[in-house]
Design an enzyme around this catalytic site. Structure first.
Site, PDB file in Angstrom:
ATOM      1  N   CYS A   2       0.858  -1.198   0.000  1.00 48.28           N
ATOM      2  CA  CYS A   2       0.000   0.000   0.000  1.00 48.28           C
ATOM      3  C   CYS A   2       0.890   1.243   0.000  1.00 48.28           C
ATOM      4  CB  CYS A   2      -0.930   0.145   1.208  1.00 48.28           C
ATOM      5  SG  CYS A   2      -2.077  -1.212   1.407  1.00 48.28           S
ATOM      6  N   GLU A 489      14.543 -18.879 -16.711  1.00 52.79           N
ATOM      7  CA  GLU A 489      13.634 -17.817 -17.147  1.00 52.79           C
ATOM      8  C   GLU A 489      14.295 -16.453 -17.297  1.00 52.79           C
ATOM      9  OE1 GLU A 489      10.048 -17.499 -14.804  1.00 52.79           O
ATOM     10  OE2 GLU A 489      11.123 -17.778 -12.944  1.00 52.79           O
ATOM     11  N   HIS A 505      20.585 -42.357 -13.395  1.00 52.04           N
ATOM     12  CA  HIS A 505      19.634 -43.007 -14.300  1.00 52.04           C
ATOM     13  C   HIS A 505      19.492 -42.241 -15.616  1.00 52.04           C
ATOM     14  CE1 HIS A 505      18.552 -45.832 -11.145  1.00 52.04           C
ATOM     15  NE2 HIS A 505      18.610 -44.797 -10.323  1.00 52.04           N
ATOM     16  N   LYS A 604       3.610 -12.193 -16.423  1.00 52.53           N
ATOM     17  CA  LYS A 604       3.501 -12.364 -14.972  1.00 52.53           C
ATOM     18  C   LYS A 604       2.338 -13.265 -14.626  1.00 52.53           C
ATOM     19  CE  LYS A 604       4.596 -11.559 -10.712  1.00 52.53           C
ATOM     20  NZ  LYS A 604       5.745 -12.344 -10.245  1.00 52.53           N
TER      21      LYS A 604
HETATM   22  O1  M6R Z   1       0.235 -16.561 -10.300  1.00 49.61           O
HETATM   23  P1  M6R Z   1       0.636 -17.997 -10.240  1.00 49.61           P
HETATM   24  O2  M6R Z   1       1.355 -18.343  -8.977  1.00 49.61           O
HETATM   25  O3  M6R Z   1      -0.513 -18.928 -10.477  1.00 49.61           O
HETATM   26  O4  M6R Z   1       1.657 -18.186 -11.434  1.00 49.61           O
HETATM   27  C1  M6R Z   1       2.180 -19.437 -11.722  1.00 49.61           C
HETATM   28  C2  M6R Z   1       3.365 -19.353 -12.659  1.00 49.61           C
HETATM   29  O5  M6R Z   1       2.988 -18.754 -13.867  1.00 49.61           O
HETATM   30  C3  M6R Z   1       4.534 -18.564 -12.053  1.00 49.61           C
HETATM   31  O6  M6R Z   1       4.928 -19.093 -10.828  1.00 49.61           O
HETATM   32  C4  M6R Z   1       5.739 -18.572 -13.019  1.00 49.61           C
HETATM   33  O7  M6R Z   1       6.263 -19.852 -13.105  1.00 49.61           O
HETATM   34  C5  M6R Z   1       6.781 -17.567 -12.530  1.00 49.61           C
HETATM   35  N1  M6R Z   1       7.073 -16.633 -13.556  1.00 49.61           N
HETATM   36  C6  M6R Z   1       8.056 -18.211 -12.161  1.00 49.61           C
HETATM   37  O8  M6R Z   1       9.007 -17.298 -11.754  1.00 49.61           O
END
Ligand code: M6R
Length: 609
Positions: A2, A489, A505, A604
């Site tokens: 906030c 990523e 394995h 995101k």
């Molecule tokens: O908002 P969410 O937690 O459902 O999102 C899930 C994934 O898209 C998210 O965790 C993604 O893997 C991130 N970018 C990883 O850093």
């Protein structure tokens, strides 16, 4: 999170506050509001959405006043709505207040205030503060705030004004940031520097327990009712740098906010001295359900899925509830066996991920009890589930999830301990020790963060590598997966996470002198096994970067590089071990010149299948 902005001076406060709130939107943006003293009356405008919408509302119904406060909200208690948006007012609309933080004893205070006929309009914890100020107000706003902070427990940064004492603005803080901007015949308050940077570079950082009496020509700071001297600092940041709190990227800022994210997710829910957890009222899980549930399915995507994998270890080891973890996009199409004896737990930072929502809907239609762990109050997942445990991490701006993951893990630990107590599946002594270990996590993470320079040095040696292998076992197998995902990523380096015992394995064929292998080798019940895995890598000329506890000689001898982390119980080690891996990925990515906050091809929130 906030954002708070306040102004007192000779000019109109409205444009200054709106402008400041816009620059604080990174702190939260689900609703916003403003209140000013206009012709001896409080005028207030609030609404859902971003500041731009608030601006339109003000255009439609203009307000003006030389004393005012504003707020942009990131909901923690109560969904984003006009009623829950700040500023909140007292019963008689004489006093108006904005707040950032969490009031832990708000239920107790609200019950007392309702008994003495105070009328509440919102579902927020904040509203108890303004009613408590009203109860204590005898004509002197400063005195009323002094009395109020003696009654409230929790974290707060507040700004208060009153039409009955209209030449001052009172600010107070504890465990939540608040600064005072010092101008020429005008002064400001703000959650963070960017809000006031165009108006003044002179800033007073309030400290915990401080109460500031701010008038247009003076600022007096008190602590425990005594005047204290607080230095006026000159800020030399540019506005963008300021938004990121001086960090180069949001991701780095968010990594460093993790001790706070854990603390905020604990807040009001865990009492180590009494070996007690308290969130039944929040969760509202039907009595007896925890004991009768036969299986938990955790569903999630990406980083949240990795949190779920840690959850499986926790629920099975301590709450003794069988648990399966599914990637949501698989779960929804695989006909899982669901009924009233199964609980489906969705973990989702955003609460909007399409596959996770579809899995939740499937679970509901099959009669399972649904529980969501989410960071966004009022998200679709939380609205559609039977119950939600919120993480209180504040908005995560970086696409790569860091503090939200830590928040999700914290929530899973809270649930595990609560259910272990309810099911009596762990001895009282062990619960006590576990709660204390958990309580220390923010401090332990801080220790890791202090070692960030060494991690940068190691990253400098490896950021050109093409492939990485991450190995972990038991509780730390999901952390190996998460470390590899972070690297992929943002640095675009190929990385795979593996359970260390599975290496022979298949993946062992990849190992040669060009393959760095990150091994999570902190003390654990599988420590000896991990040592053997390190030997296996070294025997094939692989380069080992170990994550080990401070002073681990054997690991130092066997590894090429060591990243040290503090010694903690194995069961909480995921919360500590993930942090250096996030930093390692971050440094590799910036050394490669990548946009870490917005990596290519990623979003995101993945709201499509
Ligand atoms: O908002 P969410 O937690 O459902 O999102 C899930 C994934 O898209 C998210 O965790 C993604 O893997 C991130 N970018 C990883 O850093």
């Amino acid at each position: 999170m906030c954002g708070i902005v306040g102004y007192i001076g000779d000019s109109d406060s409205v444009p200054v506050i709106i402008d400041g709130l816009k620059r604080l939107e990174y702190r939260g943006y689900d609703s916003a509001g403003i209140a000013v003293i206009e012709n001896d009356e409080i005028r207030r405008i609030r609404g859902t959405g971003k500041i731009a919408q608030l601006e339109l509302a003000i255009k439609a119904s203009p307000i003006k006043g030389s004393v005012g406060i504003g707020h942009t909200r990131w909901a923690t208690h109560g969904k984003p709505s006009e009623e829950n948006a700040h500023p909140h007012t007292s019963c008689n609309d004489d006093i108006v207040l904005v707040h950032n933080g969490i009031i832990e004893n708000y239920v107790e205070l609200k019950n007392q205030l309702v008994k003495s006929n105070h009328k509440f309009d919102s579902e927020t914890d904040t509203e108890v503060i303004v009613h408590t100020v009203e109860k204590n107000f005898k004509g002197d706003l400063l005195e009323a705030v002094f009395c109020t902070i003696d009654e409230i427990v929790g974290a707060y940064a507040v700004g208060v004004i009153s039409k009955l004492d209209k030449t001052r603005m009172i600010a107070a803080r504890k465990d939540a940031p608040l600064i005072v901007g010092v101008g020429e015949s005008e002064n400001y308050i703000a959650s963070d520097i960017p809000a006031i940077l165009p108006y003044t570079k002179k800033v007073i950082y309030l400290e915990d327990g401080d109460v500031a009496d701010i008038r247009k020509n003076s600022v007096t700071v008190y602590n425990k009712r005594k005047i204290v001297n607080r230095m006026v600092h000159i800020v030399r940041w540019d506005p963008i740098q300021a938004e990121k709190g001086g960090y180069k990227h949001f991701m780095l800022k968010e990594i460093f906010e993790q001790p706070q994210a854990v603390q905020d997710t604990f807040r009001g829910r865990i009492y180590p001295e009494q070996s007690r957890l308290s969130f039944d009222e929040e969760l509202k899980i039907p009595e007896g359900l925890v004991k009768s549930i036969q299986k938990i399915y955790i569903v999630a995507c990406g980083t949240s899925y990795h949190a779920g994998l840690v959850g499986k270890f926790l629920f099975e080891n301590y709450a003794k509830i069988p648990c399966e973890v599914d990637i949501a996009s698989e779960f929804r199409y695989r006909n899982p066996i669901l009924n009233s004896k199964t609980m489906v737990m969705a973990i989702t930072q955003s609460g909007e991920t399409a596959d996770t929502l579809a899995s939740l809907r499937l679970a509901k239609s099959s009669g399972s009890y649904t529980l969501v762990i989410s960071n966004v109050v009022g998200s679709t997942a939380s609205r559609e589930s039977d119950s939600t445990l919120y993480t209180h991490c504040g908005p995560e701006v970086g696409v790569a999830s860091t503090k939200a993951f830590i928040g999700q893990l914290t929530a899973l630990y809270l649930l595990t301990l609560d259910w272990a107590i309810k099911k009596n599946s762990v001895s009282k002594e062990s619960v006590k020790n576990m709660i204390f270990s958990l309580w220390d996590v923010p401090m332990k993470i801080n220790e890791v963060l202090k070692g960030s320079k060494k991690i940068l040095e190691i990253a400098k040696k490896f950021f050109h590598s093409k492939d990485f292998l991450y190995l972990g076992r038991n509780f730390n197998y999901p952390i190996a997966l998460e470390g590899a995902l972070k690297l992929k990523e943002i640095s675009y380096i190929h990385a795979e996470g593996y359970p260390a015992g599975e290496m022979k394995h298949g993946p062992i064929a990849l190992i040669d002198e060009n393959m760095p292998v990150v091994v999570i080798a902190t003390k654990s019940s599988v420590y000896e096994k991990i040592l053997s895995n390190i030997e296996e890598v070294k025997a094939r000329l692989g380069v080992v970067i170990s994550l080990a506890n401070v002073g681990e000689r054997i690991i130092e001898q066997k590894s090429d590089f060591v990243i040290t982390v503090p010694d903690v119980d194995e069961f909480i080690s995921p919360l500590v071990n993930v942090v250096p891996l996030q930093l390692f990925a971050y440094y590799c990515a910036i050394l490669r010149g990548n946009d870490v906050d917005q990596p290519r091809n990623l979003a995101k929130s993945v709201t499509v299948e």
